[in-house]
Design a protein around this motif. Structure first.
Motif, PDB file in Angstrom:
ATOM      1  N   SER A  12       0.821  -1.213   0.000  1.00  0.00           N
ATOM      2  CA  SER A  12       0.000   0.000   0.000  1.00  0.00           C
ATOM      3  C   SER A  12       0.855   1.263   0.000  1.00  0.00           C
ATOM      4  O   SER A  12       1.904   1.314   0.639  1.00  0.00           O
ATOM      5  CB  SER A  12      -0.914   0.020   1.226  1.00  0.00           C
ATOM      6  OG  SER A  12      -1.778  -1.105   1.218  1.00  0.00           O
ATOM      7  N   ALA A  14      -4.840   5.152   1.733  1.00  0.00           N
ATOM      8  CA  ALA A  14      -3.956   4.122   1.179  1.00  0.00           C
ATOM      9  C   ALA A  14      -4.617   3.408   0.003  1.00  0.00           C
ATOM     10  O   ALA A  14      -5.841   3.253  -0.037  1.00  0.00           O
ATOM     11  CB  ALA A  14      -3.582   3.123   2.266  1.00  0.00           C
ATOM     12  N   ARG A  15      -3.795   2.969  -0.920  1.00  0.00           N
ATOM     13  CA  ARG A  15      -4.285   2.250  -2.089  1.00  0.00           C
ATOM     14  C   ARG A  15      -3.208   1.305  -2.607  1.00  0.00           C
ATOM     15  O   ARG A  15      -2.026   1.461  -2.301  1.00  0.00           O
ATOM     16  CB  ARG A  15      -4.693   3.241  -3.186  1.00  0.00           C
ATOM     17  CG  ARG A  15      -3.592   4.216  -3.556  1.00  0.00           C
ATOM     18  CD  ARG A  15      -4.100   5.334  -4.442  1.00  0.00           C
ATOM     19  NE  ARG A  15      -5.091   6.159  -3.762  1.00  0.00           N
ATOM     20  CZ  ARG A  15      -5.713   7.189  -4.337  1.00  0.00           C
ATOM     21  NH1 ARG A  15      -5.442   7.495  -5.604  1.00  0.00           N
ATOM     22  NH2 ARG A  15      -6.581   7.902  -3.678  1.00  0.00           N
ATOM     23  N   ILE A  16      -3.626   0.331  -3.408  1.00  0.00           N
ATOM     24  CA  ILE A  16      -2.713  -0.665  -3.974  1.00  0.00           C
ATOM     25  C   ILE A  16      -2.782  -0.547  -5.494  1.00  0.00           C
ATOM     26  O   ILE A  16      -3.759  -0.966  -6.125  1.00  0.00           O
ATOM     27  CB  ILE A  16      -3.091  -2.094  -3.532  1.00  0.00           C
ATOM     28  CG1 ILE A  16      -3.197  -2.173  -2.010  1.00  0.00           C
ATOM     29  CG2 ILE A  16      -2.081  -3.101  -4.060  1.00  0.00           C
ATOM     30  CD1 ILE A  16      -3.796  -3.465  -1.519  1.00  0.00           C
ATOM     31  N   TYR A  73      -8.911   1.131   0.174  1.00  0.00           N
ATOM     32  CA  TYR A  73      -9.444   0.679   1.451  1.00  0.00           C
ATOM     33  C   TYR A  73     -10.732   1.421   1.797  1.00  0.00           C
ATOM     34  O   TYR A  73     -10.905   2.597   1.465  1.00  0.00           O
ATOM     35  CB  TYR A  73      -8.416   0.906   2.566  1.00  0.00           C
ATOM     36  CG  TYR A  73      -7.198   0.021   2.455  1.00  0.00           C
ATOM     37  CD1 TYR A  73      -7.154  -1.218   3.084  1.00  0.00           C
ATOM     38  CD2 TYR A  73      -6.089   0.417   1.701  1.00  0.00           C
ATOM     39  CE1 TYR A  73      -6.034  -2.031   2.966  1.00  0.00           C
ATOM     40  CE2 TYR A  73      -4.980  -0.383   1.580  1.00  0.00           C
ATOM     41  CZ  TYR A  73      -4.957  -1.618   2.216  1.00  0.00           C
ATOM     42  OH  TYR A  73      -3.858  -2.424   2.097  1.00  0.00           O
TER      43      TYR A  73
END
Length: 298
Positions: free
Chosen positions: A168, A177-179, A263
């Protein structure tokens, strides 16, 4: 005038336990806890251990059905109390010295206590202990929705969340947060002919499988679908924070859309509780994937 708070985190926790539960917080020595079933590999040993925990052990055969039921309920209450006290004791290790002058909401604390009664796994107990310590330090930090989400989470799903945390990152424009896993460019005749309008990578090779992603979506920690950013104009500067690393770049291609998993509010609340480590292979693969559309400075 601001309220002066002279209590440390541990003192606040002990006060909370005494006023709300009527008991002191005792530090649990893990060396004293029995792990007979885990240490023995025989089926009979495990069966007898589980039967004893359920109150249906062979040694209770002389009791009446009602007595065995009462014995089971008593053992259940003792196990629940043990789980609660273990988590309260673990929370002492995470309590900071400086905490908010506000008290923890009694209704929040009562629901917290109810939800942890069946949490026996030590790793999950530590996660719950961190939540309690965080709420004492800053009341309102964790929502009841997040508590109920965590209560549904299995240890296997907690491991999936840990793997997701390792991949993340955040942006300066949006701190959530991000992927990241790919990008899309607006279709054109040339891109359709060359097949270079889209690029994605398999996160499974970096420890996060698609079934794990689906499980995190199912329990409400990730949004239920892939997210696409708005179109990034050529020349836009990107500032990403991946764990402790800063990543800077400039969009070098127009009509670009990045793809990522994001998320939920509950997932975002739980993420800071995890100790994540940067995955250098993922970072290099992501830079390589995006090299055609982003010029990275490092």
């Amino acid at each position: 005038m601001a309220k002066i708070n002279a209590l440390s985190g541990q003192q606040r926790l002990r006060q909370l336990a005494k006023t709300q539960l009527g008991t002191a917080v005792h530090v649990t020595d893990p060396a004293v806890q029995s792990s007979t079933a885990e240490e023995q590999g025989h089926f009979n040993d495990k069966h007898q251990h589980l039967a004893a925990r359920s109150g249906a052990a062979a040694g209770n055969a002389g009791l009446t059905l009602a007595q065995r039921a009462e014995r089971r309920l008593q053992m259940q209450r003792e196990r629940q109390q043990h789980n609660l006290e273990s988590i309260m004791a673990l929370a002492l290790d995470y309590c900071p010295e400086q905490v908010s002058g506000m008290d923890v909401d009694p209704d929040w604390f009562q629901q917290f206590c109810q939800l942890v009664l069946e949490i026996s796994n030590k790793s999950m107990q530590q996660l719950w202990a961190k939540i309690l310590a965080g709420e004492i330090a800053s009341p309102g930090k964790f929502s009841l929705k997040t508590l109920h989400t965590l209560q549904r989470m299995s240890y296997k799903e907690a491991l999936a969340l840990q793997q997701a945390a390792n991949l993340s990152c955040r942006t300066r424009q949006d701190p959530s947060a991000r992927i990241y896993f790919g990008y899309i460019r607006k279709p054109s005749l040339w891109r359709l002919l060359t097949g270079r309008s889209k690029a994605v990578m398999n996160l499974n090779q970096f420890g996060l499988s698609y079934p794990q992603i689906l499980s995190l979506m199912d329990i409400g920690l990730l949004h239920n679908s892939e997210i696409e950013s708005g179109e990034l104009p050529a020349g836009q500067t990107l500032n990403w924070q991946y764990q402790q690393l800063s990543i800077n770049g400039t969009v070098s291609s127009k009509d670009v859309v990045l793809q990522y998993y994001k998320y939920t509010a509950s997932g975002a609340e739980l993420l800071p509780l995890l100790t994540s480590q940067p995955n250098q292979q993922y970072l290099q693969a992501l830079k390589h994937l995006l090299a055609e559309i982003i010029s990275f400075t490092q």
